[in-house]
Design a protein around this motif. Structure first.
Motif, PDB file in Angstrom:
ATOM      1  N   THR A  61       0.841  -1.189   0.000  1.00 41.35           N
ATOM      2  CA  THR A  61       0.000   0.000   0.000  1.00 41.35           C
ATOM      3  C   THR A  61       0.877   1.240   0.000  1.00 41.35           C
ATOM      4  O   THR A  61       2.080   1.170   0.172  1.00 41.35           O
ATOM      5  CB  THR A  61      -0.900   0.031   1.252  1.00 41.35           C
ATOM      6  N   THR A  62       0.262   2.387  -0.150  1.00 43.80           N
ATOM      7  CA  THR A  62       1.000   3.639  -0.147  1.00 43.80           C
ATOM      8  C   THR A  62       1.736   3.833   1.164  1.00 43.80           C
ATOM      9  O   THR A  62       2.884   4.253   1.185  1.00 43.80           O
ATOM     10  CB  THR A  62       0.026   4.812  -0.400  1.00 43.80           C
ATOM     11  N   PHE A  99       9.056   2.055   3.227  1.00 42.44           N
ATOM     12  CA  PHE A  99      10.207   1.489   2.527  1.00 42.44           C
ATOM     13  C   PHE A  99      11.032   2.588   1.892  1.00 42.44           C
ATOM     14  O   PHE A  99      12.255   2.623   2.015  1.00 42.44           O
ATOM     15  CB  PHE A  99       9.736   0.496   1.464  1.00 42.44           C
ATOM     16  N   ASN A 100      10.362   3.510   1.206  1.00 40.91           N
ATOM     17  CA  ASN A 100      11.052   4.588   0.512  1.00 40.91           C
ATOM     18  C   ASN A 100      11.841   5.451   1.481  1.00 40.91           C
ATOM     19  O   ASN A 100      12.994   5.792   1.218  1.00 40.91           O
ATOM     20  CB  ASN A 100      10.031   5.420  -0.266  1.00 40.91           C
ATOM     21  N   GLN A 118      14.962   2.361  -9.595  1.00 45.91           N
ATOM     22  CA  GLN A 118      13.955   3.404  -9.399  1.00 45.91           C
ATOM     23  C   GLN A 118      12.545   2.812  -9.383  1.00 45.91           C
ATOM     24  O   GLN A 118      11.700   3.259  -8.615  1.00 45.91           O
ATOM     25  CB  GLN A 118      14.089   4.476 -10.475  1.00 45.91           C
ATOM     26  N   ARG A 119      12.304   1.813 -10.191  1.00 46.81           N
ATOM     27  CA  ARG A 119      10.997   1.136 -10.179  1.00 46.81           C
ATOM     28  C   ARG A 119      10.777   0.433  -8.842  1.00 46.81           C
ATOM     29  O   ARG A 119       9.666   0.456  -8.303  1.00 46.81           O
ATOM     30  CB  ARG A 119      10.898   0.145 -11.331  1.00 46.81           C
ATOM     31  N   LEU A 120      11.825  -0.171  -8.301  1.00 42.97           N
ATOM     32  CA  LEU A 120      11.726  -0.801  -6.979  1.00 42.97           C
ATOM     33  C   LEU A 120      11.415   0.243  -5.914  1.00 42.97           C
ATOM     34  O   LEU A 120      10.544   0.054  -5.069  1.00 42.97           O
ATOM     35  CB  LEU A 120      13.042  -1.498  -6.610  1.00 42.97           C
ATOM     36  N   GLU A 121      12.148   1.338  -5.958  1.00 41.82           N
ATOM     37  CA  GLU A 121      11.984   2.398  -4.962  1.00 41.82           C
ATOM     38  C   GLU A 121      10.576   2.999  -5.008  1.00 41.82           C
ATOM     39  O   GLU A 121       9.997   3.312  -3.975  1.00 41.82           O
ATOM     40  CB  GLU A 121      13.034   3.483  -5.192  1.00 41.82           C
ATOM     41  N   ARG A 122      10.031   3.143  -6.199  1.00 44.68           N
ATOM     42  CA  ARG A 122       8.691   3.709  -6.351  1.00 44.68           C
ATOM     43  C   ARG A 122       7.594   2.658  -6.229  1.00 44.68           C
ATOM     44  O   ARG A 122       6.417   2.957  -6.419  1.00 44.68           O
ATOM     45  CB  ARG A 122       8.574   4.418  -7.704  1.00 44.68           C
ATOM     46  N   LEU A 146      15.793  -4.753   5.341  1.00 42.34           N
ATOM     47  CA  LEU A 146      15.320  -4.127   4.108  1.00 42.34           C
ATOM     48  C   LEU A 146      13.802  -4.155   4.007  1.00 42.34           C
ATOM     49  O   LEU A 146      13.178  -3.183   3.604  1.00 42.34           O
ATOM     50  CB  LEU A 146      15.952  -4.833   2.900  1.00 42.34           C
ATOM     51  N   ILE A 147      13.192  -5.251   4.379  1.00 41.97           N
ATOM     52  CA  ILE A 147      11.742  -5.360   4.205  1.00 41.97           C
ATOM     53  C   ILE A 147      10.944  -5.001   5.469  1.00 41.97           C
ATOM     54  O   ILE A 147       9.747  -4.808   5.403  1.00 41.97           O
ATOM     55  CB  ILE A 147      11.335  -6.762   3.709  1.00 41.97           C
ATOM     56  N   GLU A 148      11.612  -4.889   6.592  1.00 40.24           N
ATOM     57  CA  GLU A 148      10.938  -4.602   7.870  1.00 40.24           C
ATOM     58  C   GLU A 148      10.084  -3.328   7.859  1.00 40.24           C
ATOM     59  O   GLU A 148       8.961  -3.349   8.350  1.00 40.24           O
ATOM     60  CB  GLU A 148      11.966  -4.542   8.998  1.00 40.24           C
TER      61      GLU A 148
END
Length: 79
Positions: A2-3, A9-10, A39-43, A68-70
């Motif tokens: 979700t956003t 994450f971002n 950039q696609r991963l980050e967004r 990283l995923i926490e």
């Protein structure tokens, strides 16, 4: 994600880049990714990124895959 998860994450990723004094391009190159892919991963334009992408990023940042995923997981858990 979700956003809210995406923001978590971002923000975490940007903090890591700043702390390591590393650009997006440098991280992408060291992780073996194109800048566009990173950039696609980050967004969060990749709904299910390959685990090797995430593992490579974690290795470059010298953190665990869990680190990283926490942030995204914590945001999701609070929903």
């Amino acid at each position: 994600m979700t956003t809210q998860n995406g923001r978590a994450f971002n923000e975490w990723l940007r903090t890591q880049l700043k702390a390591k004094k590393m650009s997006q391009r440098q991280l992408a190159e060291r992780a073996g990714l194109s800048l566009r892919t990173f950039q696609r991963l980050e967004r969060l334009e990749m709904d299910n990124p390959p685990i090797r992408y995430l593992t490579n990023i974690a290795l470059v940042l010298n953190c665990s895959l869990e680190d990283l995923i926490e942030p995204a997981w914590r945001a999701w858990k609070q929903l």
